[in-house]
Structures are given as structure tokens and as C-alpha cells.
Scaffold this active site. Structure first.
Site, PDB file in Angstrom:
ATOM      1  N   ASP A  34      -3.564  38.026  44.216  1.00 17.39           N
ATOM      2  CA  ASP A  34      -3.203  37.972  42.796  1.00 17.39           C
ATOM      3  C   ASP A  34      -1.864  37.282  42.587  1.00 17.39           C
ATOM      4  O   ASP A  34      -1.700  36.484  41.660  1.00 17.39           O
ATOM      5  CB  ASP A  34      -3.125  39.400  42.223  1.00 17.39           C
ATOM      6  CG  ASP A  34      -4.501  39.991  41.981  1.00 17.39           C
ATOM      7  OD1 ASP A  34      -5.489  39.259  42.155  1.00 17.39           O
ATOM      8  OD2 ASP A  34      -4.575  41.181  41.641  1.00 17.39           O
ATOM      9  N   ASP A  38      -1.224  34.046  40.333  1.00 17.68           N
ATOM     10  CA  ASP A  38      -0.260  34.037  39.224  1.00 17.68           C
ATOM     11  C   ASP A  38       0.755  32.914  39.389  1.00 17.68           C
ATOM     12  O   ASP A  38       1.100  32.218  38.418  1.00 17.68           O
ATOM     13  CB  ASP A  38       0.461  35.389  39.148  1.00 17.68           C
ATOM     14  CG  ASP A  38      -0.465  36.512  38.696  1.00 17.68           C
ATOM     15  OD1 ASP A  38      -1.475  36.211  38.035  1.00 17.68           O
ATOM     16  OD2 ASP A  38      -0.181  37.678  39.015  1.00 17.68           O
ATOM     17  N   LEU A  82      -4.536  37.557  28.841  1.00 19.31           N
ATOM     18  CA  LEU A  82      -3.135  37.754  28.475  1.00 19.31           C
ATOM     19  C   LEU A  82      -2.253  36.853  29.329  1.00 19.31           C
ATOM     20  O   LEU A  82      -2.509  36.654  30.516  1.00 19.31           O
ATOM     21  CB  LEU A  82      -2.703  39.207  28.703  1.00 19.31           C
ATOM     22  CG  LEU A  82      -3.320  40.277  27.790  1.00 19.31           C
ATOM     23  CD1 LEU A  82      -2.864  41.657  28.241  1.00 19.31           C
ATOM     24  CD2 LEU A  82      -2.930  40.039  26.338  1.00 19.31           C
ATOM     25  N   GLU A 115       1.892  49.907  26.909  1.00 15.10           N
ATOM     26  CA  GLU A 115       0.836  50.750  27.469  1.00 15.10           C
ATOM     27  C   GLU A 115       0.467  50.275  28.864  1.00 15.10           C
ATOM     28  O   GLU A 115       0.724  49.121  29.227  1.00 15.10           O
ATOM     29  CB  GLU A 115      -0.399  50.736  26.555  1.00 15.10           C
ATOM     30  CG  GLU A 115      -0.917  49.349  26.256  1.00 15.10           C
ATOM     31  CD  GLU A 115      -1.874  49.316  25.069  1.00 15.10           C
ATOM     32  OE1 GLU A 115      -1.733  50.156  24.169  1.00 15.10           O
ATOM     33  OE2 GLU A 115      -2.742  48.430  25.056  1.00 15.10           O
ATOM     34  N   LYS A 117      -1.434  48.861  32.073  1.00  9.25           N
ATOM     35  CA  LYS A 117      -2.428  47.809  32.317  1.00  9.25           C
ATOM     36  C   LYS A 117      -3.341  48.299  33.431  1.00  9.25           C
ATOM     37  O   LYS A 117      -3.002  48.229  34.615  1.00  9.25           O
ATOM     38  CB  LYS A 117      -1.755  46.495  32.702  1.00  9.25           C
ATOM     39  CG  LYS A 117      -2.722  45.330  32.854  1.00  9.25           C
ATOM     40  CD  LYS A 117      -1.969  44.039  33.139  1.00  9.25           C
ATOM     41  CE  LYS A 117      -2.928  42.863  33.213  1.00  9.25           C
ATOM     42  NZ  LYS A 117      -3.860  42.972  34.364  1.00  9.25           N
ATOM     43  N   GLU A 174     -11.287  49.090  29.405  1.00  7.96           N
ATOM     44  CA  GLU A 174     -11.456  48.802  30.828  1.00  7.96           C
ATOM     45  C   GLU A 174     -12.312  49.888  31.458  1.00  7.96           C
ATOM     46  O   GLU A 174     -12.058  51.081  31.277  1.00  7.96           O
ATOM     47  CB  GLU A 174     -10.098  48.761  31.544  1.00  7.96           C
ATOM     48  CG  GLU A 174      -9.172  47.659  31.092  1.00  7.96           C
ATOM     49  CD  GLU A 174      -9.530  46.309  31.692  1.00  7.96           C
ATOM     50  OE1 GLU A 174      -9.948  46.264  32.863  1.00  7.96           O
ATOM     51  OE2 GLU A 174      -9.369  45.299  30.982  1.00  7.96           O
ATOM     52  N   LYS A 315       3.539  41.994  34.958  1.00  9.47           N
ATOM     53  CA  LYS A 315       2.850  42.277  36.222  1.00  9.47           C
ATOM     54  C   LYS A 315       3.827  42.913  37.201  1.00  9.47           C
ATOM     55  O   LYS A 315       4.872  42.343  37.524  1.00  9.47           O
ATOM     56  CB  LYS A 315       2.266  40.993  36.810  1.00  9.47           C
ATOM     57  CG  LYS A 315       1.205  40.331  35.946  1.00  9.47           C
ATOM     58  CD  LYS A 315      -0.058  41.187  35.831  1.00  9.47           C
ATOM     59  CE  LYS A 315      -0.878  41.165  37.095  1.00  9.47           C
ATOM     60  NZ  LYS A 315      -1.595  39.903  37.331  1.00  9.47           N
ATOM     61  N   CYS A 409      -8.342  22.774  68.317  1.00  6.77           N
ATOM     62  CA  CYS A 409      -9.114  23.814  67.636  1.00  6.77           C
ATOM     63  C   CYS A 409      -9.689  24.778  68.669  1.00  6.77           C
ATOM     64  O   CYS A 409     -10.351  24.341  69.621  1.00  6.77           O
ATOM     65  CB  CYS A 409     -10.241  23.172  66.824  1.00  6.77           C
ATOM     66  SG  CYS A 409     -11.351  24.372  66.063  1.00  6.77           S
ATOM     67  N   CYS A 412     -13.783  24.367  68.738  1.00  5.45           N
ATOM     68  CA  CYS A 412     -14.517  23.176  69.179  1.00  5.45           C
ATOM     69  C   CYS A 412     -13.722  22.293  70.135  1.00  5.45           C
ATOM     70  O   CYS A 412     -14.279  21.356  70.712  1.00  5.45           O
ATOM     71  CB  CYS A 412     -14.984  22.348  67.980  1.00  5.45           C
ATOM     72  SG  CYS A 412     -13.633  21.517  67.090  1.00  5.45           S
TER      73      CYS A 412
END
Length: 723
Positions: A34, A38, A82, A115, A117, A174, A315, A409, A412
Site C-alpha cells: 500500500d 500511495d 479519497l 472518523e 478509516k 464498509e 493514512k 540467473c 537458467c
């Protein structure tokens, strides 16, 4: 990597964020943390602020959510996302902008509602004269998914409101799992031998989308109501707090932990208190939403393309926990990108047990100075993909050494390269075992060779049994009859043996279904007879060989090379040989290509393993020419449209877009696949989409099919200027 100030970088950012948003909304997975999403989204907004002429209608800044996966329903009023802030300074700036906007409109002083979230799934409940008639998910903000039966099964949602309910009311909230109920449910599932759910938010989304409402009813889901959509009469509630008070009295579940105040400092104090208490709450939160309380002020403030101006989401920083980093391993994805990750001593962060965490790339590992044997801080920045924040230096072992990226790698053995100033290393081998399954699925996809019947289940099985080891093996499947027949017979024998195996009925049926499905995918029935479906697959594969080179370029899964770039390359060079021989500088000079894309394409073809793959495909009948019109062809007649650039979009009636493009090119015009400031006009047919929208935003003339006919006849539309 493209220059961060370039339009190519902006377009790549749109693609990355759109894919992440779709995965989150529809598949309930989180392809990036997240916090990363953001940060990238804020970067997108900054670019669009600096270059408003670049803003694309498909940008996440212009969208909300992702397209619906269930039966669609249109919300009466958009369910908007939002905007986010991440610090007190950013929140204060929003306060100031909002107060200034309200003051400019002659409004009263602003009162704020703060409030919690809730980290859940957005839902919209429609009440008609107090009766619940519809429940829908957010979807793309305009069109959601109908989940009425499932929502009716959730305890605590009233089917009927009181007599004082508005005639029509959309209630927003929600759907979530109370943490105690989630833990209890998982314990019961584990005891019953069922898979446990990894986190409450994703589990809630899955429960809400069950086809059988009885399954939803069996899950301890709950709902918090936090907002209002359409309302008739529209003046039923004068304040947001007034609506919430009424909703609670009407029996709707309204979240606690809310304050109403005219003072910014009190809002921030509330945020700090909730941040401190977030892990003690009975449900998951990831922030605090601050709203203007007055609905009249809310209406006057309005909204941007994706978010209201009267609300903001603060957040909270993700939680962090210490644990031991045992070793640093690497993964190779579909595009060959190498991603280091930490193998950790299991640790629970935010209710989820974490065993592995992303380390992004070698640069970030060195910047964070993370080493094997370190005690590290881990945060659950996303629902599924955690990350290592950094080491706890005073607990570092004395023999811990800095990480070094392997030169080859591990899957491979091909060299790993880090192109230009890229942050990531890459394995350029498309046949690398760790990326082969996704590469094969991409090759068979509709934007590439469009091989119907070569789905992921068949690919996974054929890789497992060794029928596919490279991309080219797809075109040799016609020669595998004997091997497939033996494998199918082994499945038939295993099915027969199930009768004498000690198994419960459910497990016996599961194995029978799995073996039968594998036999079918191998192309045979229970009698050992060839199935028509496999013959049809071979026909599709044979047809795929004749696809034009632009489709093959996409199928080869070259990084940065999508359908539009492939068409430009094919049109310019005409053959695969020309593309293989082109230098980086030569390709980079082509309009819309640029140095990053050119380098990626050149390096891919310069890799010996890939060159051998292409040579083998050509020997098997791969088409190496194009269907694209030649931009270098000189028109036989006059060129009244020379130095003009047209974009065609939508469906034309009189001719195809390709035919229209060829006719315009014959008059000297240049045909482009994308709208930009250099576009002369957009010719829009029926159902024209984002290209028309972008042209309108840039003030570029829009021409219809009648205008096209006039152009081709030499009669130029009056709204078109000519050089």
C-alpha cells in the site's frame, strides 16, 4: 528505465498503477505494498500537475476502482475514492485549501468530522421508502457489482428503516471482519482441516462475492456505515454528523471513535490517539477520514475527477515488527525482472504471519544496508506483500557481509544484466524456467498470438510433464502424440486404481476429477481416443505461425514492447530481420520509441539464447513480415495531407481503420496510434473512447466519418488548420 520527466515514464506509471488497482479490487491481491502504491500515485499526481497536457483519461487519477466482475448496476451517485495525506503538514495544507475555498464561496466557518478509516470493502445500500432494495460494491465508482442477496445475509443490516427515512437513500459503508470473529473463524477452519484466511480485508471481499449467499451468511461479517450517496429529498440532512446520528437511530451500524470539532488541533490529537490505539481496536483501520460537516459546504466544494474536495484520508504509517533475516533469495518474474526477497523467521505483523518480504532491488538492499543474519524491522505495507524496512544495527552479527547480486540467473544460468540506469537486474531468457509459465500464457494471449485452447491449466500440466520447455515447443506439440498418449493412459490407470485405494469419498472424487481433467488436457478420452479439442488446438497453433511480425514481437515478451510499440517497429522496419539488425540509436530515433525501449529490444535480440529461439521459430514457419502500412511509401499522387498526423479511433462504417489509415497515408498523412500535442486531428467512429476524450482535453479537432470522406475527396473540414 525511462527518464522520470518523460511522457514514456508517465505512461508506464499509469500501466503499473492500473494493474495494481485491478488486482486489489477484483482479485483481492496486492501486487505492491500500500505504501508503495500511495507513493507511486503521489508521483503520478505530481507529473500530471506539471504536465496537464499529458493527462490521460485512463490514468488512475481520472478513475475510481476497477471494472465490475459480477452483474453490473449503476450507482445513482458516484462512489468516489479519497485523496490521501501522510503527515500533519499535508493535512494542514488541505485544511487551509478547504477553508479558503469555503471562505471564497461566502460560507460559514468550517466544522470537521474525523472518523476511523476501516480497512474493509466498500458497499452501497439503496433504500427505497425505507426498504433495502439493492446492495452493490463500488466497482469503478459508477458501475458496481450487485451483491444484494449476500448483504441481506449479513447480520446487523436492517431490511427496513423507520417511517422517517427519505424516499430514496444511498447509504455508504464498509464490509469488514471484526478481528475476534476473524480469529475464531480461522481457528474453526484450521480444526476442520480447511485453509485459513490470510487477512480480514481480502477474506471479507471474497465472502461478499460468494455465489451462494448461505456461505456469506456463515461468515461473521459486519458493516460500518460512514456516508451518504443519493438522497431524495436532497435536503433531508443538513450535516454529516446529523446523518450519522439519524442512521444510528434507524438501526444502521455506525462506527464509533468519531469527533466533531471546528478546531484543527483537536482533529490532529484525535488522529494521534487513534494511531496509538489502532492495534487495540476490535477491527482493522489504516487511517482517519476527515470531512466537512456541513452538507451545503460539501456540495459547494464539489469534487475532482476521482475524489471529493470536502474529505481527505490521513493514512497511518504501517506497523513494524523485528525478526531474523535468514537469507536473501531472488525471484525472476514474467518480464525477467529479478526481485530479491528476504527469507525471514516467521513474524506476525498486523494479524498476518510473514515469512518472506520484498527487498525490491540491489540498490535498495545497499541503501538499507540489509545483510543475511540481521535482525530487521518488517512492516505489512500491503495486505499480502510485506517489506523489510531496515536492520537493527546493534543486533548485527560481526560476520554479516554486504549482499552481492549473483552474476547469473539461478534458474537458467543465463547472465543477469542491469540495463543503463535501471534499478533492477533482468534475466533476458524467455525460456527461463521461473518465468516460462507466464511467458507461455502471454504468448497465447489475445494481444499476442491468440491461441485459443492454450490456457494456464494446460500450460502448467505440459511444463510439469516436460512437453514444454521453451516457447518454441508450443509449435512442436503436433509431434508429441506418442508421449501424450502414454501420459493419458497413465491417468486412466490411476483413475481405475482409485477404487482400491483407502480414501474418503470426497478425496476420491477430487482425485478422479483432477486426473480426468489432466487426461483431457493431454488430448485423450477414457478409451484412449484422440479428442477433437486437441485437434482444434493444433489448428490454432498452426494459424498462430501466420500472425504478422507485430504480433510475434508482443508474443516474445520483450520488456517495454507492447502492441503499439510493436506496430510502430513493424511498420518502420517491415521485417523481423530489419528489427534484429537495428542499432539502439536507430530505433530510439523512431517516433514514440525512445532510448529505454530501444535498449530493451536491442539487448533482448542480442542475447544468444533468444537469438537461437527466434531462429528456431523461423525454421518452424514463423511469419517475419507485417500487415502494417509502410510509413515510408511514397504516395503515387498529390500529397495534400503531408506533415499532418491523424489518429483513428472507434468503429468506422464505410471502411476499416486500417483501410482509412492507408487512404490517408496515400495523401501524405502520418497515422499515429496515440494522441499528443502533435496530432492534427482525431477521426472518431462509433464507440470512440479514451483517445477522443484526450483529444477533447487537448483541444485537438475531432472529425467524423463524413469529414473523413471529405478529406479523402480533397474537401477539407473548416475546423482543421493546415500547415
Amino acid at each position: 528505465m525511462a527518464d522520470p520527466s518523460s511522457q514514456a515514464y508517465y505512461q508506464a506509471l499509469i500501466t503499473e498503477l492500473t494493474a495494481a488497482r485491478r488486482a486489489y479490487d477484483l482479485a483481492q491481491t496486492s501486487p505492491m505494498p500500500d505504501a508503495d502504491y500511495d507513493a507511486r500515485f503521489q508521483e503520478l499526481l505530481a507529473i500530471e500537475d506539471a504536465h496537464p497536457e499529458w493527462v490521460h483519461p485512463e490514468s488512475p487519477s481520472q478513475q475510481v476502482g476497477s471494472p465490475a466482475a459480477f452483474a453490473p448496476v449503476e450507482h445513482r451517485q458516484r462512489m468516489m475514492s479519497l485523496d490521501n495525506v501522510f503527515s500533519k503538514g499535508e493535512l494542514d495544507a488541505w485544511f487551509a485549501r478547504t477553508e479558503a475555498a469555503v471562505g471564497a464561496l461566502g460560507g460559514e466557518p468550517v466544522e470537521w468530522v474525523a472518523e476511523v478509516k476501516i480497512d474493509g470493502v466498500a458497499i452501497n445500500l439503496t433504500y427505497d421508502h425505507g426498504q433495502l432494495v439493492l446492495a452493490a460494491t463500488r466497482g469503478d465508482g459508477r458501475i458496481g457489482e450487485t451483491v444484494t442477496a449476500n448483504v441481506r445475509a449479513i447480520a446487523g443490516i436492517p431490511a427496513q428503516l423507520g417511517d422517517d427515512a427519505p424516499d430514496l437513500l444511498e447509504v455508504r459503508g464498509e464490509v469488514y471482519y471484526p478481528l475476534a470473529a476473524f480469529t475464531h473463524m480461522n481457528a474453526a477452519r484450521e480444526q476442520a482441516g480447511q485453509a485459513v484466511f490470510k487477512n480480514p480485508r481480502n477474506a471479507a471481499s471474497g465472502a461478499l462475492r460468494q455465489k451462494d449467499a448461505a456461505i456469506t451468511q456463515s461468515r461473521p461479517l459486519a458493516v460500518w456505515i460512514h456516508g451518504i450517496g443519493a438522497c431524495e429529498p436532497d435536503d433531508a440532512f443538513s450535516t454529516h454528523q446529523g446523518f450519522l446520528d439519524w442512521a444510528a437511530g434507524a438501526g444502521l451500524p455506525v462506527a464509533p471513535y468519531r469527533i466533531v470539532t471546528p478546531h484543527r488541533d483537536e482533529v490532529w490529537a484525535h488522529i494521534e490517539a487513534l494511531t496509538e490505539q489502532r492495534h487495540e481496536l476490535p477491527f482493522e483501520i489504516d487511517g482517519v477520514v476527515v470531512k466537512v460537516n456541513s452538507r451545503a459546504q460539501e456540495a459547494r466544494l464539489g469534487a475532482t475527477a476521482r475524489a471529493p474536495r470536502w474529505a481527505i484520508a490521513y493514512k497511518m504509517p504501517p506497523p513494524e515488527r523485528p525478526t531474523l533475516l535468514h537469507r536473501i533469495a531472488i525471484n525472476v518474474g514474467r518480464t525477467g525482472r529479478v526481485t530479491p526477497y528476504a527469507v525471514l523467521e516467521p513474524v506476525t505483523v498486523g494479524g498476518v504471519e510473514i515469512r518472506n518480504a520484498t527487498l525490491h532491488n540491489e540498490i535498495q538492499i545497499h541503501e538499507k544496508d540489509v545483510r543475511e543474519g540481521d535482525t530487521v524491522l518488517v512492516r505489512r505495507a500491503g495486505d499480502v506483500i510485506p517489506e523489510v524496512v531496515g536492520p537493527v544495527l546493534d543486533r548485527r552479527p560481526k560476520d554479516a557481509t554486504p549482499f552481492e547480486m549473483p552474476s547469473r540467473c539461478p534458474f537458467c544460468g543465463q547472465p543477469l544484466i542491469r540495463p543503463g540506469e535501471e534499478a533492477h537486474h533482468f534475466c533476458l531468457n524467455v525460456d527461463c524456467p521461473n518465468r516460462l509459465a507466464e511467458s507461455l500464457a502471454h504468448l497465447a494471449g489475445r494481444t499476442a498470438l491468440d491461441i485459443d485452447g492454450l490456457g494456464r491449466a494446460r500450460i502448467d500440466l505440459y511444463l510439469e510433464v516436460g512437453l514444454l520447455t521453451t516457447l518454441a515447443d508450443v509449435f512442436a506439440l503436433a509431434d508429441t502424440t506418442t508421449t501424450r498418449h502414454a501420459l493419458a493412459n497413465a491417468r486412466t490407470e490411476a483413475i481405475a486404481a482409485l477404487a482400491d485405494t483407502v480414501l474418503d469419498d470426497a478425496e476420491r472424487q477430487r482425485r478422479h476429477r483432477a486426473l480426468t481433467a489432466e487426461r483431457t488436457l493431454l488430448g485423450f478420452n477414457a478409451k484412449g481416443e484422440a479428442l477433437k479439442s486437441f485437434t482444434q488446438l493444433l489448428t490454432q497453433i498452426e494459424r498462430a505461425l501466420t500472425q504478422p511480425v507485430e504480433r510475434w514481437l508482443v508474443a516474445l515478451n520483450i520488456r517495454h514492447l507492447g502492441p503499439e510499440v510493436a506496430k510502430v517497429l513493424a511498420a518502420h522496419y517491415r521485417t523481423l530481420g530489419g528489427i534484429r539488425q537495428a542499432s539502439i540509436d536507430e530505433m530510439a530515433s523512431i517516433h514514440t520509441i525512445g532510448p529505454a525501449v530501444a535498449t530493451s529490444i536491442h539487448d533482448w535480440f542480442a542475447t544468444s539464447h533468444n537469438a537461437e529461439l527466434v531462429d528456431r521459430l523461423i525454421a518452424m514457419g514463423m511469419r517475419t513480415t507485417t500487415d502494417q502500412p509502410d510509413p515510408h511509401a511514397q504516395p503515387d499522387g498529390p500529397t495534400p495531407l503531408a506533415n499532418m498526423t491523424f489518429v483513428l479511433t472507434g468503429t468506422l462504417e464505410a471502411m476499416t481503420r486500417q483501410e482509412a489509415g492507408a487512404a490517408l497515408a496515400a495523401l501524405g498523412a502520418r497515422i499515429s496510434s496515440s494522441v499528443s500535442g502533435q496530432t492534427t486531428a482525431v477521426i472518431a467512429g462509433d464507440k470512440a473512447g479514451s483517445k477522443r476524450t484526450k483529444a477533447e482535453a487537448l483541444g485537438i479537432p475531432i472529425l467524423g466519418e463524413d469529414d473523413l470522406a471529405d478529406l479523402l475527396a480533397g474537401n477539407f473540414p473548416t475546423n482543421l488548420s493546415f500547415p
